[in-house]
Design a protein around this motif. Structure first.
Motif, mmCIF file in Angstrom:
data_model
loop_
_atom_site.group_PDB
_atom_site.id
_atom_site.type_symbol
_atom_site.label_atom_id
_atom_site.label_comp_id
_atom_site.label_asym_id
_atom_site.label_seq_id
_atom_site.Cartn_x
_atom_site.Cartn_y
_atom_site.Cartn_z
ATOM 1 N N MET A 16 0.861 -1.199 -0.022
ATOM 2 C CA MET A 16 0.131 0.108 -0.039
ATOM 3 C C MET A 16 1.059 1.258 0.140
ATOM 4 N N PRO A 17 1.100 1.799 -1.212
ATOM 5 C CA PRO A 17 2.213 2.829 -1.510
ATOM 6 C C PRO A 17 1.761 4.092 -0.510
ATOM 7 N N LYS A 18 0.534 4.572 -0.445
ATOM 8 C CA LYS A 18 0.212 5.910 0.072
ATOM 9 C C LYS A 18 -0.755 5.666 1.434
ATOM 10 N N SER A 19 -0.707 6.839 2.028
ATOM 11 C CA SER A 19 -1.318 6.703 3.218
ATOM 12 C C SER A 19 -3.096 6.986 2.737
ATOM 13 N N TYR A 20 -3.829 6.632 3.713
ATOM 14 C CA TYR A 20 -5.280 6.829 3.508
ATOM 15 C C TYR A 20 -6.007 7.283 4.865
ATOM 16 N N TYR A 21 -7.353 7.766 4.652
ATOM 17 C CA TYR A 21 -7.767 8.119 5.994
ATOM 18 C C TYR A 21 -8.775 7.030 6.670
ATOM 19 N N ALA A 22 -8.709 6.954 7.828
ATOM 20 C CA ALA A 22 -9.806 5.788 8.466
ATOM 21 C C ALA A 22 -11.050 6.524 8.923
ATOM 22 N N ASP A 23 -11.192 7.862 8.869
ATOM 23 C CA ASP A 23 -12.371 8.369 9.052
ATOM 24 C C ASP A 23 -12.870 9.331 8.159
ATOM 25 N N ASN A 24 -14.259 9.789 8.310
ATOM 26 C CA ASN A 24 -14.682 10.685 7.214
ATOM 27 C C ASN A 24 -14.275 12.024 7.501
ATOM 28 N N ALA A 25 -13.646 12.353 8.712
ATOM 29 C CA ALA A 25 -13.498 13.697 8.740
ATOM 30 C C ALA A 25 -11.951 13.896 8.550
ATOM 31 N N ASN A 26 -11.318 12.779 8.009
ATOM 32 C CA ASN A 26 -9.891 12.864 7.559
ATOM 33 C C ASN A 26 -9.080 13.404 8.644
ATOM 34 N N THR A 27 -9.089 12.901 9.938
ATOM 35 C CA THR A 27 -8.372 13.274 11.081
ATOM 36 C C THR A 27 -7.235 12.237 11.480
ATOM 37 N N ALA B 154 -4.919 9.232 9.645
ATOM 38 C CA ALA B 154 -4.318 8.962 8.342
ATOM 39 C C ALA B 154 -3.452 7.338 8.612
ATOM 40 N N LEU B 155 -3.670 6.560 7.872
ATOM 41 C CA LEU B 155 -2.977 5.196 8.065
ATOM 42 C C LEU B 155 -1.503 5.365 7.423
ATOM 43 N N ASP B 156 -0.615 4.711 7.724
ATOM 44 C CA ASP B 156 0.890 4.694 7.046
ATOM 45 C C ASP B 156 0.739 3.579 6.208
ATOM 46 N N PRO B 157 1.390 3.949 4.846
ATOM 47 C CA PRO B 157 1.803 3.218 3.833
ATOM 48 C C PRO B 157 2.395 1.873 4.629
ATOM 49 N N ASN B 158 2.358 0.704 3.943
ATOM 50 C CA ASN B 158 2.959 -0.490 4.353
ATOM 51 C C ASN B 158 3.482 -1.333 3.179
ATOM 52 N N CYS B 159 4.340 -2.523 3.609
ATOM 53 C CA CYS B 159 4.440 -3.361 2.272
ATOM 54 C C CYS B 159 5.149 -4.747 3.023
ATOM 55 N N LEU B 160 4.301 -5.718 2.759
ATOM 56 C CA LEU B 160 4.509 -6.793 3.681
ATOM 57 C C LEU B 160 5.099 -7.918 2.516
ATOM 58 N N LEU B 161 5.912 -8.719 2.974
ATOM 59 C CA LEU B 161 6.474 -9.817 2.096
ATOM 60 C C LEU B 161 6.107 -11.256 2.626
ATOM 61 N N ASN B 162 5.603 -11.927 1.981
ATOM 62 C CA ASN B 162 4.983 -13.379 2.184
ATOM 63 C C ASN B 162 5.411 -14.485 1.317
ATOM 64 N N PHE B 163 5.795 -15.694 1.776
ATOM 65 C CA PHE B 163 6.341 -16.817 1.107
ATOM 66 C C PHE B 163 5.435 -17.983 1.343
ATOM 67 N N ARG B 164 5.377 -18.840 0.186
ATOM 68 C CA ARG B 164 4.911 -20.085 0.460
ATOM 69 C C ARG B 164 5.691 -21.108 -0.285
ATOM 70 N N LEU B 165 5.370 -22.568 0.196
ATOM 71 C CA LEU B 165 6.008 -23.510 -0.597
ATOM 72 C C LEU B 165 5.281 -24.885 -0.161
ATOM 73 N N GLY B 166 5.235 -25.647 -1.029
ATOM 74 C CA GLY B 166 4.414 -26.825 -0.793
ATOM 75 C C GLY B 166 4.705 -27.992 -2.069
ATOM 76 N N PHE B 167 3.606 -28.785 -1.959
ATOM 77 C CA PHE B 167 3.540 -30.089 -2.905
ATOM 78 C C PHE B 167 2.197 -30.420 -3.165
ATOM 79 N N GLU B 168 1.744 -30.527 -4.481
ATOM 80 C CA GLU B 168 0.670 -30.865 -4.682
ATOM 81 C C GLU B 168 0.553 -32.286 -5.379
ATOM 82 N N HIS B 169 0.046 -33.353 -4.945
ATOM 83 C CA HIS B 169 -0.167 -34.610 -5.412
ATOM 84 C C HIS B 169 -1.108 -34.678 -6.195
#
Length: 116
Positions: free
Chosen positions: A36-47, A49-64
């Motif tokens: 989420m590269p830009k902040s955004y407001y959590a309320d209608n009065a714009n008081t 603002a939530l900070d931008p963030n970046c999450l890194l995830n991983f997954r590994l597995g096996f399908e039979h």
């Protein structure tokens, strides 16, 4: 004249990208980002603002494929970032409001799904 109005509680941009490596024998591994590269407001009065963030995830597995079962291990938020995952939009956020919900720390999940 056009005025742009942004909805409270909705990020302007949310980018998800996956990179997955799969082999014919059923093994797979990959990484995923949620950004989420830009902040955004959590309320209608714009008081609030939530900070931008970046999450890194991983997954590994096996399908039979022949027997319809698989196994995987998944890790989310590998860098253990603090972030807000969910917002209940309010008219005006105050100290008594409970509208922000934190995201998970660094969960590791293991699963063994079976297709019926």
């Amino acid at each position: 004249m056009t005025t742009t109005v942004w909805l409270a509680g909705v990020p302007t941009h949310l980018i998800r990208a996956d990179l997955l490596y799969k082999r014919l024998n059923g093994f797979y591994a990959g990484a995923n980002i949620e950004w989420m590269p830009k902040s955004y407001y959590a309320d209608n009065a714009n008081t609030t603002a939530l900070d931008p963030n970046c999450l890194l995830n991983f997954r590994l597995g096996f399908e039979h494929f022949a027997s319809r079962w698989s196994v995987y291990v998944e890790g989310r938020n590998l860098f253990d970032k603090r972030y807000i995952s969910t917002v209940d939009v309010a008219g005006t956020d105050t100290a008594a409001s409970q509208i922000l919900y934190p995201g998970s720390g660094r969960p590791i999940r293991v699963g063994v799904p079976y297709d019926l």
